[in-house]
Design an enzyme around this catalytic site. Structure first.
Site, PDB file in Angstrom:
ATOM      1  N   LYS A  25       0.814  -1.533   0.018  1.00 16.92           N
ATOM      2  CA  LYS A  25       0.340   0.069   0.409  1.00 16.92           C
ATOM      3  C   LYS A  25       0.739   1.316  -0.086  1.00 16.92           C
ATOM      4  O   LYS A  25       0.335   2.509  -0.830  1.00 16.92           O
ATOM      5  CB  LYS A  25      -0.549  -0.394   1.512  1.00 16.92           C
ATOM      6  CG  LYS A  25      -1.709   1.192   1.295  1.00 16.92           C
ATOM      7  CD  LYS A  25      -2.811   1.186   2.497  1.00 16.92           C
ATOM      8  CE  LYS A  25      -1.420   1.031   4.125  1.00 16.92           C
ATOM      9  NZ  LYS A  25      -1.667   3.035   4.829  1.00 16.92           N
ATOM     10  N   ASN A  26       2.237   1.152   1.135  1.00 17.24           N
ATOM     11  CA  ASN A  26       2.273   2.914   1.108  1.00 17.24           C
ATOM     12  C   ASN A  26       3.919   2.405  -0.070  1.00 17.24           C
ATOM     13  O   ASN A  26       4.513   3.958   0.763  1.00 17.24           O
ATOM     14  CB  ASN A  26       3.180   2.208   2.496  1.00 17.24           C
ATOM     15  CG  ASN A  26       2.265   3.246   3.460  1.00 17.24           C
ATOM     16  OD1 ASN A  26       0.988   3.218   3.152  1.00 17.24           O
ATOM     17  ND2 ASN A  26       2.548   2.362   4.725  1.00 17.24           N
ATOM     18  N   CYS A 120      -4.925   6.469   9.862  1.00 19.35           N
ATOM     19  CA  CYS A 120      -4.969   6.115  11.370  1.00 19.35           C
ATOM     20  C   CYS A 120      -4.597   7.286  12.397  1.00 19.35           C
ATOM     21  O   CYS A 120      -4.123   7.878  11.718  1.00 19.35           O
ATOM     22  CB  CYS A 120      -4.129   5.375  11.254  1.00 19.35           C
ATOM     23  SG  CYS A 120      -4.463   3.387  10.307  1.00 19.35           S
ATOM     24  N   ARG A 125      -0.322  13.353  14.955  1.00 20.53           N
ATOM     25  CA  ARG A 125       0.075  13.433  13.302  1.00 20.53           C
ATOM     26  C   ARG A 125       0.003  14.518  12.456  1.00 20.53           C
ATOM     27  O   ARG A 125      -1.076  14.711  11.860  1.00 20.53           O
ATOM     28  CB  ARG A 125      -1.090  12.894  12.804  1.00 20.53           C
ATOM     29  CG  ARG A 125      -0.262  10.880  12.934  1.00 20.53           C
ATOM     30  CD  ARG A 125      -1.025  10.063  12.159  1.00 20.53           C
ATOM     31  NE  ARG A 125      -0.471   9.442  11.036  1.00 20.53           N
ATOM     32  CZ  ARG A 125      -0.495   8.551  10.194  1.00 20.53           C
ATOM     33  NH1 ARG A 125      -1.695   7.962  10.296  1.00 20.53           N
ATOM     34  NH2 ARG A 125       0.327   8.208   9.021  1.00 20.53           N
ATOM     35  N   ASP A 312       4.979  -0.430  12.244  1.00 21.78           N
ATOM     36  CA  ASP A 312       3.698  -0.824  11.640  1.00 21.78           C
ATOM     37  C   ASP A 312       3.714  -2.176  12.115  1.00 21.78           C
ATOM     38  O   ASP A 312       3.425  -3.333  12.036  1.00 21.78           O
ATOM     39  CB  ASP A 312       3.449  -0.622  10.201  1.00 21.78           C
ATOM     40  CG  ASP A 312       3.562   0.835   9.416  1.00 21.78           C
ATOM     41  OD1 ASP A 312       3.407   1.345  11.076  1.00 21.78           O
ATOM     42  OD2 ASP A 312       3.299   0.681   8.291  1.00 21.78           O
ATOM     43  N   ARG A 405      -8.452  -1.315   3.994  1.00 23.95           N
ATOM     44  CA  ARG A 405      -7.518  -0.453   3.616  1.00 23.95           C
ATOM     45  C   ARG A 405      -6.109  -0.785   3.435  1.00 23.95           C
ATOM     46  O   ARG A 405      -5.814  -0.166   1.748  1.00 23.95           O
ATOM     47  CB  ARG A 405      -7.692   0.487   4.968  1.00 23.95           C
ATOM     48  CG  ARG A 405      -8.773   1.674   4.943  1.00 23.95           C
ATOM     49  CD  ARG A 405      -8.512   2.242   5.839  1.00 23.95           C
ATOM     50  NE  ARG A 405      -7.166   3.635   5.113  1.00 23.95           N
ATOM     51  CZ  ARG A 405      -6.889   4.203   5.852  1.00 23.95           C
ATOM     52  NH1 ARG A 405      -7.489   4.437   7.679  1.00 23.95           N
ATOM     53  NH2 ARG A 405      -6.129   5.165   5.121  1.00 23.95           N
TER      54      ARG A 405
HETATM   55  C1  EPZ Z   1       4.607   6.420   7.052  1.00 26.90           C
HETATM   56  O1  EPZ Z   1       3.654   7.306   8.146  1.00 26.90           O
HETATM   57  C2  EPZ Z   1       3.115   5.259   6.764  1.00 26.90           C
HETATM   58  N1  EPZ Z   1       2.383   5.781   5.917  1.00 26.90           N
HETATM   59  C3  EPZ Z   1       2.515   4.539   8.339  1.00 26.90           C
HETATM   60  O2  EPZ Z   1       2.018   3.855   8.120  1.00 26.90           O
HETATM   61  C4  EPZ Z   1       3.977   4.399   8.972  1.00 26.90           C
HETATM   62  O3  EPZ Z   1       3.732   3.564  10.381  1.00 26.90           O
HETATM   63  C5  EPZ Z   1       4.788   5.586   9.012  1.00 26.90           C
HETATM   64  O4  EPZ Z   1       4.764   6.006   8.030  1.00 26.90           O
HETATM   65  C6  EPZ Z   1       5.955   5.960   9.318  1.00 26.90           C
HETATM   66  O5  EPZ Z   1       6.717   4.276   9.115  1.00 26.90           O
HETATM   67  C7  EPZ Z   1       2.327   5.887   4.742  1.00 26.90           C
HETATM   68  O6  EPZ Z   1       2.897   5.736   3.668  1.00 26.90           O
HETATM   69  C8  EPZ Z   1       0.832   6.156   3.889  1.00 26.90           C
HETATM   70  P1  EPZ Z   1       6.000  10.247   8.623  1.00 26.90           P
HETATM   71  P2  EPZ Z   1       3.927   8.783   8.143  1.00 26.90           P
HETATM   72  O7  EPZ Z   1       5.899  11.639   8.835  1.00 26.90           O
HETATM   73  O8  EPZ Z   1       4.653   9.340   6.774  1.00 26.90           O
HETATM   74  C9  EPZ Z   1       5.551  12.911  12.600  1.00 26.90           C
HETATM   75  C10 EPZ Z   1       0.092   2.758   7.383  1.00 26.90           C
HETATM   76  O9  EPZ Z   1      -0.873   1.952   8.293  1.00 26.90           O
HETATM   77  N2  EPZ Z   1       5.170  14.326  11.843  1.00 26.90           N
HETATM   78  O10 EPZ Z   1       7.394   9.105   8.952  1.00 26.90           O
HETATM   79  O11 EPZ Z   1       2.272  10.071   8.531  1.00 26.90           O
HETATM   80  C11 EPZ Z   1       4.664  12.215  13.108  1.00 26.90           C
HETATM   81  O12 EPZ Z   1       3.818  12.866  13.903  1.00 26.90           O
HETATM   82  C12 EPZ Z   1      -0.168   3.722   7.932  1.00 26.90           C
HETATM   83  O13 EPZ Z   1       0.038   2.411   6.863  1.00 26.90           O
HETATM   84  C13 EPZ Z   1       5.503  15.642  12.130  1.00 26.90           C
HETATM   85  O14 EPZ Z   1       5.349  16.508  13.411  1.00 26.90           O
HETATM   86  O15 EPZ Z   1       4.415   8.883   8.811  1.00 26.90           O
HETATM   87  C14 EPZ Z   1       5.424  11.079  13.959  1.00 26.90           C
HETATM   88  O16 EPZ Z   1       5.234  11.427  14.714  1.00 26.90           O
HETATM   89  C15 EPZ Z   1       0.417   4.030   9.398  1.00 26.90           C
HETATM   90  N3  EPZ Z   1       4.821  16.205  11.199  1.00 26.90           N
HETATM   91  C16 EPZ Z   1       7.104  11.467  12.685  1.00 26.90           C
HETATM   92  O17 EPZ Z   1       6.639  12.769  12.529  1.00 26.90           O
HETATM   93  C17 EPZ Z   1       4.660  16.616  10.232  1.00 26.90           C
HETATM   94  O18 EPZ Z   1       4.592  17.016   9.311  1.00 26.90           O
HETATM   95  C18 EPZ Z   1       7.031  10.098  11.884  1.00 26.90           C
HETATM   96  O19 EPZ Z   1       6.191   9.765  10.750  1.00 26.90           O
HETATM   97  C19 EPZ Z   1       5.161  14.839   9.551  1.00 26.90           C
HETATM   98  C20 EPZ Z   1       5.327  14.298  10.595  1.00 26.90           C
END
Ligand code: EPZ
Length: 426
Positions: A25-26, A120, A125, A312, A405
């Site tokens: 998916k990702n 999710c 986030r 994940d 999903r």
């Molecule tokens: C991606 O989410 C994946 N989703 C997630 O999979 C996965 O858990 C995550 O990466 C970590 O590997 C997709 O690729 C669609 P991050 P993402 O931005 O990109 C903070 C699934 O079930 N942050 O790397 O949203 C955030 O809150 C999902 O497929 C900010 O603070 O994760 C987190 O604490 C769940 N500000 C950290 O960074 C921002 O602007 C890392 O999140 C963006 C993120």
């Protein structure tokens, strides 16, 4: 309206046979966003049949993109002409990955409007990293009601340092920078395999990206010139699905061959499995997971950005540790709200103590008991399926849209390796 549920009858009977992993998916969601940078047709293969792909295609079609199915797991997408700049609210607010469409739309149409991207619930986030990046590239933001509208007559290359590592943040900025004027440098970029894969596809379409898969990525923008069609995006195998299948075999016992996967993307989870007494042998595109004896506890499983242990897989591995002989600490460092699923596991008979919002202590071994539950999110949803498959008695799992999903017809594949699972519209 009838909501489908999964019915699972648990057992301690060893699992056997082989199970196939689908496309990730990702990976595909970001690949589909990349079609917006291309004039001409893009071919996609190894597409998983999952709800998030369907929703993303609906989003693209609402922008004027044409989508053609070329049979099972293949399609052609043509975004040569797009006529909208608003991401459909009903979809975008349910799916975090929708935000990766925003940069390409901004580059193509000079503006883009979208709601706060949902998905999710794993913690706050926020989207500050995206906002900082687009602003650095010359975009202005205003709020229309509670939606964001970014606009820029011309996006310019920028030197962007992420104050924290973000997967979609890195992908979104890379996608935005491809059509910009001048060079963009992304520092402290994420290293997940989906990122160099996306860059390889974009480069095959004529982009100039160097360093994807390292912390510093340099993108030389085309100055508004669209990329050329003709390249194929072959979706990577889902490393999280593969790791979850391995967790199921480890928790329940047996010997299963997991095919169509890339064990190189799972080096740390595989090492943890070996550490706790699971036998894992790997080939280029398969792994054989075997567990016959007792499981040992482990000092700590600490989630980290790639190549560390993936957040994940944290919930599926928590299920394994409920069966280990001793206490194991799981430390979630990426999200602050991702451990709430333990309440349901404790109601099943697990003995898990929450130390603080980031750390849980899993005491084992415990016998789990099936019950009626609701899937909290995509990944914990599959973890509940694993818990139900090793529990005594029956489990009814509701809210399985969240599993659909990200995982294609999960019950059909799990049945083949010996899990007693079925779907009912009830
Ligand atoms: C991606 O989410 C994946 N989703 C997630 O999979 C996965 O858990 C995550 O990466 C970590 O590997 C997709 O690729 C669609 P991050 P993402 O931005 O990109 C903070 C699934 O079930 N942050 O790397 O949203 C955030 O809150 C999902 O497929 C900010 O603070 O994760 C987190 O604490 C769940 N500000 C950290 O960074 C921002 O602007 C890392 O999140 C963006 C993120």
């Amino acid at each position: 309206m009838a909501h489908p549920t999964l019915f699972i009858t648990g057992s301690s009977k060893p699992l056997h046979g082989s199970i196939e992993v689908r496309g990730a998916k990702n990976d595909i969601l970001k690949g589909l966003a990349a079609s917006l940078l291309v004039s001409g047709k893009v071919a996609y293969t190894n597409i998983p049949h999952i709800e998030d792909v369907d929703r993303t295609l609906e989003l693209l079609e609402s922008l004027g993109v044409s989508v053609h199915s070329d049979g099972a797991r293949k399609m052609t997408v043509d975004a040569s002409h797009i006529n909208g700049h608003i991401l459909r609210r009903d979809i975008a607010e349910q799916m975090r990955a929708s935000i990766v469409l925003a940069g390409p739309v901004l580059a193509r149409k000079g503006r883009v409007r979208f709601p706060f991207p949902g998905g999710c619930v794993l913690g706050k986030r926020p989207i500050d990293l995206f906002m900082n990046g687009w602003r650095a590239m010359g975009a202005r933001v205003r709020m229309i009601g509670d939606e964001y509208e970014f606009s820029a007559r011309k996006l310019k290359g920028a030197d962007i340092t992420f104050y924290k590592v973000s997967v979609t943040g890195t992908e979104a900025m890379m996608l935005t920078a491809v059509l910009a004027h001048g060079t963009t440098v992304l520092r402290n970029a994420a290293l997940e395999p989906e990122i160099p894969h996306l860059a390889d596809f974009l480069n095959a379409s004529g982009a100039r990206i160097v360093g994807a898969g390292t912390p510093t990525i340099t993108i030389e923008g085309t100055g508004g010139q669209l990329l050329k069609g003709g390249a194929t995006f072959e979706t990577l195998p889902d490393r999280i699905e593969a790791g979850s299948f391995a967790a199921l075999v480890a928790a329940r016992g047996g010997k299963v061959k997991i095919t169509h996967c890339n064990p190189e993307h799972l080096a740390v989870p595989i090492e943890i499995l070996r550490e706790i007494g699971v036998r894992v042998t790997t080939g280029k595109d398969f792994m054989i997971v075997e567990r016959a004896g007792k499981l040992k506890p482990i000092d700590i499983i600490k989630t980290r950005e790639y190549p560390g242990f993936p957040t994940d897989l944290q919930a599926p591995f928590a299920i394994i540790m409920t069966q280990a002989h001793g206490a194991s600490l799981i430390f979630e460092t990426i999200f602050e709200g991702r451990m709430v699923f333990i309440d349901d596991l404790n109601r099943m008979g697990a003995y898990i103590t929450m130390c603080d919002p980031h750390r849980i202590l899993v005491n084992g071994p415990t016998e789990l008991q099936g019950r009626r539950m609701e899937s909290p999110d995509i990944r914990a949803g599959l973890a509940f399926v694993i818990a139900a498959a090793i529990a005594k008695g029956h489990t009814i799992l509701e809210g399985i849209y969240k599993i659909d999903r990200g995982y294609e017809k999960i019950e059909q594949r799990l049945r083949r390796i010996g899990v007693d699972i079925g779907r009912k519209k009830s």
